[in-house]
Scaffold this active site. Structure first.
Site, PDB file in Angstrom:
ATOM      1  N   SER A  20      60.904  -0.418  10.285  1.00  0.00           N
ATOM      2  CA  SER A  20      60.333  -0.262  11.633  1.00  0.00           C
ATOM      3  C   SER A  20      59.151  -1.188  11.866  1.00  0.00           C
ATOM      4  O   SER A  20      58.461  -1.090  12.878  1.00  0.00           O
ATOM      5  CB  SER A  20      59.879   1.187  11.837  1.00  0.00           C
ATOM      6  OG  SER A  20      58.824   1.510  10.941  1.00  0.00           O
ATOM      7  N   ASN A 102      55.270  12.089   7.446  1.00  0.00           N
ATOM      8  CA  ASN A 102      55.795  12.873   8.561  1.00  0.00           C
ATOM      9  C   ASN A 102      54.707  13.284   9.545  1.00  0.00           C
ATOM     10  O   ASN A 102      54.843  13.112  10.758  1.00  0.00           O
ATOM     11  CB  ASN A 102      56.511  14.125   8.037  1.00  0.00           C
ATOM     12  CG  ASN A 102      57.724  13.791   7.190  1.00  0.00           C
ATOM     13  OD1 ASN A 102      58.045  12.621   6.991  1.00  0.00           O
ATOM     14  ND2 ASN A 102      58.386  14.809   6.680  1.00  0.00           N
ATOM     15  N   THR A 147      67.633   8.440  58.029  1.00  0.00           N
ATOM     16  CA  THR A 147      68.377   9.300  57.116  1.00  0.00           C
ATOM     17  C   THR A 147      69.741   8.638  56.934  1.00  0.00           C
ATOM     18  O   THR A 147      70.271   8.053  57.875  1.00  0.00           O
ATOM     19  CB  THR A 147      68.561  10.732  57.666  1.00  0.00           C
ATOM     20  OG1 THR A 147      69.319  10.679  58.878  1.00  0.00           O
ATOM     21  CG2 THR A 147      67.216  11.394  57.940  1.00  0.00           C
ATOM     22  N   HIS A 148      70.261   8.704  55.723  1.00  0.00           N
ATOM     23  CA  HIS A 148      71.515   8.011  55.392  1.00  0.00           C
ATOM     24  C   HIS A 148      71.401   6.507  55.702  1.00  0.00           C
ATOM     25  O   HIS A 148      72.415   5.847  55.977  1.00  0.00           O
ATOM     26  CB  HIS A 148      72.709   8.605  56.151  1.00  0.00           C
ATOM     27  CG  HIS A 148      72.847  10.079  55.967  1.00  0.00           C
ATOM     28  ND1 HIS A 148      73.468  10.632  54.878  1.00  0.00           N
ATOM     29  CD2 HIS A 148      72.413  11.118  56.738  1.00  0.00           C
ATOM     30  CE1 HIS A 148      73.442  11.957  54.973  1.00  0.00           C
ATOM     31  NE2 HIS A 148      72.794  12.278  56.091  1.00  0.00           N
ATOM     32  N   SER A 268      64.582 -19.939  46.330  1.00  0.00           N
ATOM     33  CA  SER A 268      65.905 -20.234  45.807  1.00  0.00           C
ATOM     34  C   SER A 268      65.924 -21.615  45.162  1.00  0.00           C
ATOM     35  O   SER A 268      65.200 -22.522  45.578  1.00  0.00           O
ATOM     36  CB  SER A 268      66.919 -20.180  46.948  1.00  0.00           C
ATOM     37  OG  SER A 268      68.155 -20.738  46.552  1.00  0.00           O
ATOM     38  N   LYS A 274      64.714 -19.679  51.530  1.00  0.00           N
ATOM     39  CA  LYS A 274      64.683 -18.337  50.940  1.00  0.00           C
ATOM     40  C   LYS A 274      63.301 -17.933  50.418  1.00  0.00           C
ATOM     41  O   LYS A 274      62.576 -18.723  49.848  1.00  0.00           O
ATOM     42  CB  LYS A 274      65.682 -18.249  49.782  1.00  0.00           C
ATOM     43  CG  LYS A 274      67.140 -18.376  50.178  1.00  0.00           C
ATOM     44  CD  LYS A 274      67.643 -17.196  50.987  1.00  0.00           C
ATOM     45  CE  LYS A 274      67.618 -15.907  50.219  1.00  0.00           C
ATOM     46  NZ  LYS A 274      68.515 -15.921  49.029  1.00  0.00           N
ATOM     47  N   ASN A 276      62.586 -14.691  48.043  1.00  0.00           N
ATOM     48  CA  ASN A 276      63.299 -13.596  47.383  1.00  0.00           C
ATOM     49  C   ASN A 276      62.326 -12.553  46.812  1.00  0.00           C
ATOM     50  O   ASN A 276      61.306 -12.909  46.210  1.00  0.00           O
ATOM     51  CB  ASN A 276      64.169 -14.144  46.253  1.00  0.00           C
ATOM     52  CG  ASN A 276      65.230 -15.093  46.762  1.00  0.00           C
ATOM     53  OD1 ASN A 276      65.766 -14.909  47.857  1.00  0.00           O
ATOM     54  ND2 ASN A 276      65.533 -16.135  45.991  1.00  0.00           N
ATOM     55  N   GLU A 281      62.752  -6.424  42.729  1.00  0.00           N
ATOM     56  CA  GLU A 281      64.066  -6.260  42.106  1.00  0.00           C
ATOM     57  C   GLU A 281      63.944  -5.997  40.603  1.00  0.00           C
ATOM     58  O   GLU A 281      64.699  -5.188  40.047  1.00  0.00           O
ATOM     59  CB  GLU A 281      64.917  -7.495  42.376  1.00  0.00           C
ATOM     60  CG  GLU A 281      65.336  -7.610  43.839  1.00  0.00           C
ATOM     61  CD  GLU A 281      66.035  -8.917  44.168  1.00  0.00           C
ATOM     62  OE1 GLU A 281      66.714  -8.968  45.200  1.00  0.00           O
ATOM     63  OE2 GLU A 281      65.886  -9.897  43.390  1.00  0.00           O
ATOM     64  N   TYR A 308      61.806  16.928   9.455  1.00  0.00           N
ATOM     65  CA  TYR A 308      61.824  15.497   9.724  1.00  0.00           C
ATOM     66  C   TYR A 308      63.193  14.896   9.413  1.00  0.00           C
ATOM     67  O   TYR A 308      63.847  15.266   8.441  1.00  0.00           O
ATOM     68  CB  TYR A 308      60.748  14.763   8.915  1.00  0.00           C
ATOM     69  CG  TYR A 308      60.645  13.297   9.286  1.00  0.00           C
ATOM     70  CD1 TYR A 308      59.904  12.897  10.386  1.00  0.00           C
ATOM     71  CD2 TYR A 308      61.329  12.323   8.564  1.00  0.00           C
ATOM     72  CE1 TYR A 308      59.832  11.565  10.764  1.00  0.00           C
ATOM     73  CE2 TYR A 308      61.271  10.993   8.924  1.00  0.00           C
ATOM     74  CZ  TYR A 308      60.521  10.618  10.029  1.00  0.00           C
ATOM     75  OH  TYR A 308      60.453   9.297  10.406  1.00  0.00           O
TER      76      TYR A 308
END
Length: 481
Positions: A20, A102, A147-148, A268, A274, A276, A281, A308
């Site tokens: 780890s 542990n 709505t919707h 773009s 553009k 963006n 996103e 553990y």
């Protein structure tokens, strides 16, 4: 590598699979803190001498300077201990007395989660301030509600922004509650059955700024609900951010409600016109990943017997990544949202689009004594005939066709279908009337101040405890204690 009863070394691929160390950088400093506190605890109950403690502390300081990248081992705990033993010799071999990896890893994870929760809550407070500041800035900005994803009723941007704030406020409250359960010490549990050596668990817990103990030692070693809750907090926040980002993405397109800030947009590679919404996103996508982290952790935990299991290790990286991504996302979203410009004229113009005042017309009929379900049918019939908004005469005739007699003037109808008056009529608690919006904003400004003070107390209490811990370490190293 600790292999006391095993011969030979671990298979090379098995080592790669089980190590780890790559993710343990997230808890390196916490492991050192846990070591400091544990050694002070051993010293307090007489399990080691002051000279042993001094040598261990001096070795730990060297390890801190070296950093995890210059250590080697199966995990951070072994890497640190091996180096301490190398430097402090026999004294270093005593550091792990009355302890297991542990309870050690459980403590490190709780310290990491605790600090990240505080950082995230601090950023949430700043985001809440931004929403309320924007609500004041755009207090009278009229816009359509949906709505919707269809035009539904007119509302106000300030009302919208208060709703955003309230979602984040609930996440803040969740964080405070989760903090109270995360900030408990598992140290002294050892593997799970405690240890025959007498310890002062409360003393060690206080040194590390914990607010108490995970009392049952098996529970202390075996529980990971604190990790699940921390992941859930990150996920809940990311889900809210994702919904906000979705609105920004939509509002920057055909809706044309907002102007994206250049510093949080991209252009773009081929289309020069553009702009963006890349930041929005990416946050939206990271919300999906956060859901995956939570689901993965729950699936790993669901069938593990007490106490553990090495499976726990695979949950740790999920915690690190999820909380760090959440923190960065909140910080970035806040800056982006703060720089966002809303197009008030466009929003106002579209507030009446899509027959958004049809419900008001039905409510007018209710005021005239018409049962709502019947008034709904009358207005629905007018919508089908494309006669919204109707003249007073058209409304009266349509009502008569349903067997209803009403009286309404053109002036009364005009006033009832006025967007601003429509919003002002909604004076119920939480509604869009100016008086109610002002009350909500004032109440939230007051609550933000209270929450700032609450968080300040949490942070200062932990900082004072850690400062005391380091002073105790210095006292031992200087020979004053």
């Amino acid at each position: 590598m600790i292999r006391s009863r095993l011969s030979g070394s671990l298979d090379e691929d098995a080592l790669k699979l089980t190590s780890s160390l790559e993710h343990d950088r997230h808890i390196f400093k916490y492991d050192i803190l846990v070591d400091y506190a544990h050694v002070l605890g051993l010293l307090k109950v007489g399990l080691i001498t002051k000279e042993d403690a001094k040598r261990i502390f001096e070795a730990l300081r060297e390890v801190e300077k070296l950093g995890l990248e210059r250590l080697s081992g199966e995990d951070v705990h072994e890497a640190i201990e091996s180096k301490v033993v190398e430097i402090a010799k026999e004294s270093g071999m005593k550091m792990h007395t009355a302890r297991s990896r542990n309870d050690e890893i459980a403590a490190c994870l709780r310290l990491f989660a605790r600090d990240k929760i505080i950082e995230i809550l601090s950023e949430l407070l700043e985001l809440r301030k931004t929403f309320i500041e924007k609500a004041r800035q755009y207090f009278d900005c009229i816009m359509p509600g949906f709505t919707h994803l269809q035009y539904a009723q007119p509302t106000k941007l300030s009302h919208y922004l208060i709703a955003y704030h309230d979602a984040i406020r609930r996440d803040f409250d969740r964080g405070i509650e989760i903090f109270s359960r995360v900030n408990k010490s598992p140290l002294g549990a050892a593997a799970f059955a405690s240890t025959p050596h007498e310890l002062d668990r409360e003393y060690v817990a206080q040194l590390l700024g914990f607010d108490g103990l995970v009392e049952n030692t098996m529970d202390a070693s075996a529980s990971r609900d604190f990790l699940i809750e921390s992941l859930f907090l990150s996920t809940s926040i990311m889900l809210n951010l994702s919904r906000f980002c979705e609105e920004i993405i939509l509002w920057a397109s055909e809706f044309d409600f907002v102007e994206l800030p250049d510093e949080f947009s991209s252009s773009s590679s081929i289309m020069p016109q553009k702009k963006n919404p890349d930041v929005a996103e990416i946050i939206r996508a990271k919300a999906g990943k956060s859901v995956g982290y939570l689901a993965s952790a729950c699936t790993i935990l669901k069938a593990l017997p007490y106490a553990y299991n090495r499976d726990f290790q695979e949950m740790n990286s999920l915690l690190y990544v999820s909380m760090n991504e959440c923190l960065l996302s909140v910080k970035t979203f806040r800056k982006m949202f703060s720089a966002l410009k809303f197009k008030e004229e466009v929003m106002r113009e579209k507030a009446s689009k899509g027959l958004t005042l049809a419900t008001d017309l039905a409510d007018l009929l209710v005021r005239k004594g018409v049962p709502f379900r019947l008034s709904h049918k009358i207005v629905g019939s007018l919508v089908k005939k494309n006669r919204i908004p109707p003249s007073a005469e058209e409304l009266i005739k349509e009502a008569e066709s349903f067997g209803v007699k009403i009286e309404v003037s053109e002036d009364e109808l005009k006033e009832w279908l006025d967007v601003e008056k429509s919003l002002e009529r909604r004076k119920n608690v939480g509604g869009t009337a100016k008086e109610e919006l002002e009350r909500m904003i004032r109440e939230r400004e007051r609550k933000i101040s209270e929450d700032e003070e609450k968080l300040k107390v949490l942070k200062s209490r932990i900082e004072e405890r850690i400062k005391h811990l380091m002073n105790e370490v210095e006292r031992v190293c200087s020979g004053k204690g």
